[in-house]
Design a protein around this motif. Structure first.
Motif, short mmCIF file in Angstrom:
data_model
loop_
_atom_site.label_atom_id
_atom_site.label_comp_id
_atom_site.label_asym_id
_atom_site.label_seq_id
_atom_site.Cartn_x
_atom_site.Cartn_y
_atom_site.Cartn_z
N ILE A 171 -37.53 95.80 82.65
CA ILE A 171 -38.74 96.55 83.12
C ILE A 171 -38.63 97.32 84.26
CG2 ILE A 171 -41.23 96.36 83.43
CD1 ILE A 171 -41.35 93.83 81.57
N ARG A 172 -39.51 98.67 84.15
CA ARG A 172 -39.20 99.44 85.37
C ARG A 172 -40.61 99.60 85.95
NH1 ARG A 172 -35.67 102.87 82.34
NH2 ARG A 172 -37.43 104.09 81.85
N PHE A 173 -40.68 99.69 87.38
CA PHE A 173 -41.80 99.77 88.23
C PHE A 173 -41.84 100.91 89.23
CE2 PHE A 173 -40.90 95.40 87.02
CZ PHE A 173 -42.04 94.89 86.49
N THR A 174 -42.58 101.90 88.75
CA THR A 174 -42.91 103.16 89.72
C THR A 174 -43.88 102.91 90.88
OG1 THR A 174 -41.89 104.64 88.35
CG2 THR A 174 -42.70 105.66 90.02
N PHE A 175 -43.57 102.95 92.32
CA PHE A 175 -44.50 102.61 93.12
C PHE A 175 -45.25 103.91 93.68
CE2 PHE A 175 -42.90 98.40 94.88
CZ PHE A 175 -42.76 97.84 93.65
N GLN A 176 -46.53 103.64 93.73
CA GLN A 176 -47.05 104.78 94.47
C GLN A 176 -48.27 103.77 95.49
OE1 GLN A 176 -46.87 107.72 94.33
NE2 GLN A 176 -45.41 107.93 92.73
N GLY A 177 -48.99 104.64 96.31
CA GLY A 177 -49.87 104.09 97.29
C GLY A 177 -49.23 103.93 98.62
N ILE A 195 -48.83 96.30 78.09
CA ILE A 195 -49.16 95.00 79.15
C ILE A 195 -50.51 95.23 79.10
CG2 ILE A 195 -49.15 94.73 81.69
CD1 ILE A 195 -46.39 94.36 80.18
N SER A 196 -50.97 93.74 79.55
CA SER A 196 -52.59 93.47 79.44
C SER A 196 -52.93 92.99 80.85
CB SER A 196 -52.97 92.49 78.72
OG SER A 196 -52.45 91.30 78.80
N SER A 197 -51.80 92.39 81.58
CA SER A 197 -52.20 91.82 82.92
C SER A 197 -50.93 91.77 83.62
CB SER A 197 -52.78 90.46 82.74
OG SER A 197 -53.90 90.21 82.40
N VAL A 198 -51.08 92.17 85.11
CA VAL A 198 -49.91 92.19 85.79
C VAL A 198 -50.23 91.40 87.32
CG1 VAL A 198 -48.34 93.53 87.27
CG2 VAL A 198 -48.96 94.53 85.26
N TRP A 199 -49.72 90.61 87.76
CA TRP A 199 -49.56 89.96 89.12
C TRP A 199 -48.52 90.25 90.02
CZ3 TRP A 199 -50.45 87.79 84.69
CH2 TRP A 199 -51.95 87.21 84.21
N VAL A 200 -48.70 90.59 91.44
CA VAL A 200 -47.47 90.88 92.35
C VAL A 200 -47.62 89.59 93.35
CG1 VAL A 200 -49.05 92.30 93.75
CG2 VAL A 200 -46.68 92.53 93.75
N LYS A 201 -46.26 89.28 93.83
CA LYS A 201 -46.12 88.50 94.72
C LYS A 201 -45.19 88.77 95.94
CE LYS A 201 -44.96 83.65 95.48
NZ LYS A 201 -44.19 83.88 96.57
N GLY A 202 -45.64 88.63 97.18
CA GLY A 202 -44.80 89.20 98.11
C GLY A 202 -43.98 87.91 98.71
N THR A 203 -42.95 88.22 99.71
CA THR A 203 -42.45 86.89 100.25
C THR A 203 -43.46 85.97 101.02
OG1 THR A 203 -41.68 88.36 101.80
CG2 THR A 203 -40.35 87.88 99.96
N LYS A 232 -45.35 89.46 87.83
CA LYS A 232 -45.60 88.63 86.67
C LYS A 232 -46.49 89.45 85.47
CE LYS A 232 -48.48 85.14 87.29
NZ LYS A 232 -48.93 83.54 87.33
N LEU A 233 -46.08 89.61 84.57
CA LEU A 233 -46.51 90.47 83.50
C LEU A 233 -47.11 89.93 82.31
CD1 LEU A 233 -43.96 91.82 84.62
CD2 LEU A 233 -45.17 93.69 83.92
N SER A 238 -48.63 90.13 72.44
CA SER A 238 -47.83 88.76 72.22
C SER A 238 -48.66 87.88 73.07
CB SER A 238 -46.61 88.69 72.17
OG SER A 238 -46.29 88.99 73.56
N LYS A 239 -49.32 88.22 74.10
CA LYS A 239 -49.92 87.45 75.20
C LYS A 239 -48.87 86.40 75.89
CE LYS A 239 -53.69 88.87 73.33
NZ LYS A 239 -54.25 89.96 73.61
N GLN A 240 -47.68 86.93 75.77
CA GLN A 240 -46.58 86.19 76.44
C GLN A 240 -46.46 86.46 77.99
OE1 GLN A 240 -44.59 83.54 75.53
NE2 GLN A 240 -45.87 83.33 73.54
N THR A 241 -46.08 85.62 78.85
CA THR A 241 -45.93 86.02 80.09
C THR A 241 -44.46 86.09 80.74
OG1 THR A 241 -48.15 85.61 80.65
CG2 THR A 241 -46.61 85.80 82.69
N ILE A 242 -43.91 86.95 81.44
CA ILE A 242 -42.84 86.89 81.93
C ILE A 242 -42.95 86.89 83.69
CG2 ILE A 242 -41.23 87.37 79.70
CD1 ILE A 242 -41.03 90.23 81.31
N ILE A 243 -41.95 86.66 84.37
CA ILE A 243 -41.80 86.61 85.64
C ILE A 243 -40.52 87.31 85.88
CG2 ILE A 243 -41.81 85.67 87.83
CD1 ILE A 243 -43.28 83.09 86.80
N VAL A 244 -40.73 88.61 86.80
CA VAL A 244 -39.78 89.38 87.16
C VAL A 244 -39.29 89.17 88.61
CG1 VAL A 244 -38.49 91.54 87.05
CG2 VAL A 244 -40.23 90.92 85.20
N TYR A 245 -38.45 88.56 89.07
CA TYR A 245 -38.54 88.35 90.49
C TYR A 245 -37.74 89.30 91.36
CZ TYR A 245 -39.86 83.20 89.51
OH TYR A 245 -40.59 82.34 89.16
#
Length: 265
Positions: A171-177, A195-203, A232-233, A238-245
């Motif tokens: 999956i690709r993520f284009t950043f703005q902001g 995609i229905s939901s997205v979470w972000v996690k910093g270090t 995390k998306l 499908s309601k499935q969730t994956i984590i992209v570290y």
């Protein structure tokens, strides 16, 4: 009797373990959600917009920008609001074939939803207001439409179905902001494509829920500068969730696109 009880207990234990394994929906890097299956064929209608260059399809309500550099090419369509689902259908893939028209070709093409075909309340739903609710309609890029019918038809009945989206890697993520407000456009989503939901996690943070901004974009109002970011998306379909570290390094910048190593299938 003892052996029978042991046998029954072993069966119950196995069943419990199976139940646990199938109820686990969060999949980390290297693991994939169940394969998305095509849906049944349904009837709709299709038109086209723009010209053979498909340049008019750039931009759009999903926020993919230039659909060529984003990887979607000319096989795209704008969806009527019934299909668009307030942007949650962005990225979904459909097979479409023309039917019940002398202008039809005997071909099937696959398109990706990249835009909204808004209602036109000044026109009758059967005479120009093709995308007015409750109509199910595809306004296709002209090159995609010309794969299924002669362009002079203008509008044709079609059969369509949802199909898995092909992904080219993660999956690709284009950043703005900026460092205090992160806006992310999520692209190249496989499987259901949505995609229905997205979470972000910093270090230096826990998981932060991102709100749906518009189309395929999600935002977080948090200080994330100087941190490597993981996501995390959850799939809308499908309601499935994956984590992209570790998608983006600690020196990430707005305007850049970062690609993960996993995807929905």
């Amino acid at each position: 009797m003892a052996s029978l009880l042991q046998y029954l207990c072993s069966i119950m234990l196995c069943a419990a373990l199976l139940q646990i394994s199938f109820s686990t929906t969060t999949l980390a890097a290297g693991y994939y959600a169940p394969v998305f299956r095509p849906t049944a064929w349904q009837l709709a209608h299709a038109t086209f917009y723009g010209d053979e260059s498909a340049s008019a399809t750039n931009g759009g309500a999903c926020g993919y920008g230039n659909v060529f550099t984003s990887g979607y090419g000319t096989d795209t369509a704008a969806l009527s609001s019934v299909l668009f689902q307030n942007g949650y259908a962005c990225g979904q893939c459909f097979q479409i074939r023309c039917t019940q028209s002398p202008y039809c070709f005997k071909t099937i093409t696959t398109i990706t939803a990249t835009n909204l075909c808004p209602p036109n309340w000044g026109q009758d739903s059967n005479n120009g207001g093709w995308c007015n609710p409750p109509r199910t309609h595809f306004d296709m890029a002209k090159p995609a439409f010309m794969k299924i019918a002669q362009w002079k038809a203008g509008i044709v009945p079609v059969m369509y179905r949802r199909v898995p989206c092909p992904s080219r890697g993660g999956i690709r993520f284009t950043f703005q902001g900026n460092g205090y407000w992160l806006l992310v456009y999520v692209m190249n989503v496989g499987g259901g494509g949505d995609i229905s939901s997205v979470w972000v996690k910093g270090t230096r943070t826990g998981w932060i829920s991102m709100s749906h901004n518009w189309g395929a974009s999600y935002q977080a109002f948090s200080t994330l500068s100087g941190q490597a970011l993981s996501f995390k998306l959850t799939s809308y379909t499908s309601k499935q969730t994956i984590i992209v570290y570790n998608v983006a390094p600690s020196n990430w910048q707005p305007g850049m696109t970062y690609q993960g190593t996993v995807n929905f299938h």
